[in-house]
Design a protein around this motif. Sequence first.
Motif, PDB file in Angstrom:
ATOM      1  N   VAL A 129     -14.559   2.259   0.705  1.00 56.29           N
ATOM      2  CA  VAL A 129     -16.154   2.623   1.551  1.00 56.29           C
ATOM      3  C   VAL A 129     -14.850   1.294   2.548  1.00 56.29           C
ATOM      4  N   VAL A 130     -15.414   2.229   4.017  1.00 58.85           N
ATOM      5  CA  VAL A 130     -15.573   0.493   5.311  1.00 58.85           C
ATOM      6  C   VAL A 130     -17.250   0.511   5.578  1.00 58.85           C
ATOM      7  N   ARG A 131     -17.350  -0.862   5.201  1.00 63.62           N
ATOM      8  CA  ARG A 131     -18.656  -1.446   5.147  1.00 63.62           C
ATOM      9  C   ARG A 131     -18.642  -2.080   6.913  1.00 63.62           C
ATOM     10  N   ILE A 132     -19.719  -1.992   7.731  1.00 63.12           N
ATOM     11  CA  ILE A 132     -20.462  -2.602   8.900  1.00 63.12           C
ATOM     12  C   ILE A 132     -20.422  -3.868   8.674  1.00 63.12           C
ATOM     13  N   ALA A 133     -21.114  -4.190   7.410  1.00 62.81           N
ATOM     14  CA  ALA A 133     -20.847  -5.931   7.062  1.00 62.81           C
ATOM     15  C   ALA A 133     -20.740  -6.278   5.618  1.00 62.81           C
ATOM     16  N   PRO A 134     -20.443  -7.627   5.312  1.00 62.94           N
ATOM     17  CA  PRO A 134     -19.865  -7.598   3.940  1.00 62.94           C
ATOM     18  C   PRO A 134     -20.783  -7.074   3.288  1.00 62.94           C
ATOM     19  N   GLU A 135     -20.867  -6.577   1.903  1.00 63.90           N
ATOM     20  CA  GLU A 135     -22.001  -6.632   0.712  1.00 63.90           C
ATOM     21  C   GLU A 135     -22.366  -8.142   0.090  1.00 63.90           C
ATOM     22  N   ASP A 136     -23.296  -7.369  -0.074  1.00 60.50           N
ATOM     23  CA  ASP A 136     -24.476  -8.044  -1.169  1.00 60.50           C
ATOM     24  C   ASP A 136     -24.731  -8.486  -2.252  1.00 60.50           C
ATOM     25  N   ALA A 137     -24.403  -8.190  -2.961  1.00 67.82           N
ATOM     26  CA  ALA A 137     -24.367  -7.693  -4.595  1.00 67.82           C
ATOM     27  C   ALA A 137     -25.496  -8.713  -5.322  1.00 67.82           C
ATOM     28  N   ASN A 138     -25.062  -9.770  -4.682  1.00 66.43           N
ATOM     29  CA  ASN A 138     -26.109 -10.138  -5.732  1.00 66.43           C
ATOM     30  C   ASN A 138     -25.739 -10.671  -6.740  1.00 66.43           C
ATOM     31  N   GLY A 139     -24.397 -10.250  -7.836  1.00 63.80           N
ATOM     32  CA  GLY A 139     -24.932 -10.212  -9.206  1.00 63.80           C
ATOM     33  C   GLY A 139     -25.034  -9.164  -9.739  1.00 63.80           C
ATOM     34  N   LEU A 140     -25.030  -8.048  -8.798  1.00 61.22           N
ATOM     35  CA  LEU A 140     -25.457  -6.972  -9.569  1.00 61.22           C
ATOM     36  C   LEU A 140     -23.999  -6.333  -9.504  1.00 61.22           C
ATOM     37  N   SER A 141     -23.052  -5.957 -10.646  1.00 61.01           N
ATOM     38  CA  SER A 141     -22.105  -5.636 -11.461  1.00 61.01           C
ATOM     39  C   SER A 141     -21.746  -3.848 -11.370  1.00 61.01           C
ATOM     40  N   GLU A 142     -23.332  -3.448 -11.759  1.00 60.56           N
ATOM     41  CA  GLU A 142     -23.482  -1.633 -11.700  1.00 60.56           C
ATOM     42  C   GLU A 142     -23.392  -1.502 -10.302  1.00 60.56           C
ATOM     43  N   THR A 143     -23.368   0.226 -10.555  1.00 59.49           N
ATOM     44  CA  THR A 143     -23.658   1.018  -9.539  1.00 59.49           C
ATOM     45  C   THR A 143     -24.131   2.134 -10.804  1.00 59.49           C
ATOM     46  N   ILE A 144     -24.703   3.359 -10.030  1.00 58.75           N
ATOM     47  CA  ILE A 144     -25.635   5.136  -9.932  1.00 58.75           C
ATOM     48  C   ILE A 144     -24.326   5.672 -11.615  1.00 58.75           C
ATOM     49  N   ALA A 145     -23.169   5.025 -11.264  1.00 61.47           N
ATOM     50  CA  ALA A 145     -22.115   6.348 -11.710  1.00 61.47           C
ATOM     51  C   ALA A 145     -21.687   5.383 -12.449  1.00 61.47           C
ATOM     52  N   SER A 146     -21.851   4.163 -12.421  1.00 65.36           N
ATOM     53  CA  SER A 146     -21.440   2.934 -14.151  1.00 65.36           C
ATOM     54  C   SER A 146     -22.119   3.312 -15.063  1.00 65.36           C
ATOM     55  N   LEU A 147     -23.390   3.290 -15.205  1.00 65.87           N
ATOM     56  CA  LEU A 147     -24.828   3.659 -15.766  1.00 65.87           C
ATOM     57  C   LEU A 147     -24.766   4.852 -16.135  1.00 65.87           C
ATOM     58  N   GLY A 148     -23.775   5.696 -15.792  1.00 65.17           N
ATOM     59  CA  GLY A 148     -23.907   7.122 -16.346  1.00 65.17           C
ATOM     60  C   GLY A 148     -24.919   8.139 -15.614  1.00 65.17           C
TER      61      GLY A 148
END
Length: 470
Positions: free
Chosen positions: A260-279
Motif C-alpha cells: 500500500v502507498v500512503r500519502i503520509a506516514p502511518e502512525d499506528a501508536n503501538g497497534l500491531s494488529e489489523t482487522i484481518a490479523s485478528l481473524g
Amino acid sequence: MASVMERAALTRIDAIRMTSDERRNAFAQHLTPPETARLAVSMFSELSADQLFVRCLDLGAGTGMLSVALYDRYDGHIELLDAVEADPVLATICDAELATIGVPHELFQEDALVGTPDKLYDRIILNPPYKKMAASDIRQSILPCRSANLYSAFMAVGLSRLAAGGELVAIVPRSWMNGDYFRSFREYALGNFSLDAIHVYGSRSEVFSDTKVLQETMLVHFSKRKQIERIVVSQSVDKDGEIVRTSYHPQELIDPKELVVRIAPEDANGLSETIASLGLCPSTGKVVDFRNRERIFEERPEGDDIFPMIYAGNFHNGELEHPLRIGKPQWYQAKTKDLKALRQLIKPGAYVAVKRFSAKEERRRVVAYPLVLTGDVALENHVNFIHAGIPRNVVPLRSVELARGLSMWLNTTYLDTWFRGVSGSTQVNAGDIKAMPCPSLEKLEEVGLIWRADMGQEEIDRICKTLVQN
C-alpha cells in the motif's frame, strides 16, 4: 505575442467547446488545464550537463497541452516527441498545434495500449482516460501487468518505455495506491521503478472543473532506477493554490507487506494488529439490486419468504432502522426453492456494517454501524459487513459488544485520518478494511459495553483513545 502555453490553453478551450459531453465520455477525455500541465512538467529533473536533448512520449496526448508544456519546460531541447492519441479529431488538432509551435514530433493516431512505439524515452508524460478495464479485455495479455482501469494500463505501458534513468509523470486518480484491484500494477511499478514524488489536490472538482470530471486527482512521478532515499509529497487545495512539500523515507509511505502507498506516514501508536490479523473478515453485501428486481419490493408482500432488504440509507442516527422510506425497496423475497436468493441472505447474529462509498469532502470517510440481526436479512452491495468467518462462509462476531466496540473504533477520527492517508478512492473496499489497524477484540468488547447510538464524535474519540497505546 502569446506564449506557447497561452496558445495551447486557447486550443484546449476551443476543443472543449466543439466537443460534446457524449464524445468526451466515449473517449474518457479530460483535457489537461495549463496550470496542471505546468505543475506536472515541473516534477521532471533538469537536463544533466552531458544531456543536450531529451526523447519524449505523450500518451493520450489530447490537444497537445502536455507536449507543449514539456517543450516549454525544456526550452525546446527536445530531440523528438512522440504523441499518441486515439481520437482522430484531437489527433489532428494536436498534430497541427505541435507543428505550428515547431515541436519536432511524430503523431500516432492509435490506441496507446497497442499502438505506442516500441522505443525508450527519457521523459514520458500522460493524462490517461479513467475507465474500468475488463479482466477479459484482450489487451490485458500484452500489458506488463494486469490492470483494473485504463489509466493504470496507460501508466504501465509508459513505465515499460522508460530508458535507464528516464522519468514518467502521470495525472491520475489516487485509487492505484491501495486495494486488491490495483495490486498487480503496484507490484510492477514499485518492484521495477522508483517512486520519486506525488502531488495531491484538496478538491475533487477543481482540477478538471470545465470538463465536469469529479475525481480525487494526483500527479505521480516515477523513474527507472533504484528506489531513491526520499519521496517528496506535495499538496495544494486546487490547481492554482499554494504548494506545501514534505519529504519522507520510502518505508514511511510504502508498506512492503500489504503493498500500500500512503500519502503520509502511518502512525499506528503501538497497534500491531489489523482487522484481518485478528481473524475478522470484511465482505461486501451480496445483493445487487438491479440484478434482483424480481425479488425486491417497496411494500411488504404476503408470505413467510419475505426478508428485510438493507441499504446504506437504512442506517440512521447511529443504528439500523427498517423499514425506512428512503426511495429504495425494503423487502426481499427468497423462496424455498430459490437457492441463489437464499444464499444471498445473512444469518442472525452480530456484525459491523461499513458504508462502501464516501466522498473526500464528507466529515468521515469510514462510516460504520453495529448490525445486530434477530433474523435473516438481505444486504445491498453498497454496504460492507465484517464477520468472523471467511468470504464463502459467513460467521457472526462472537458478541454484540464486539460489534458495537468495533463500530466505535472504525468511526474514530484516528482511523479516519489513517484511511485518508492510505486511500485514494471514494470507495471503502473489503481489501481496505482488512488492512485497517485495530486494537484487540477484548479491548473492543470493553468499550462496546458503553456504546450508544447517539454518541458524538468527541465522545467516540475520547473513549477510544484508551484503545491506542501512547
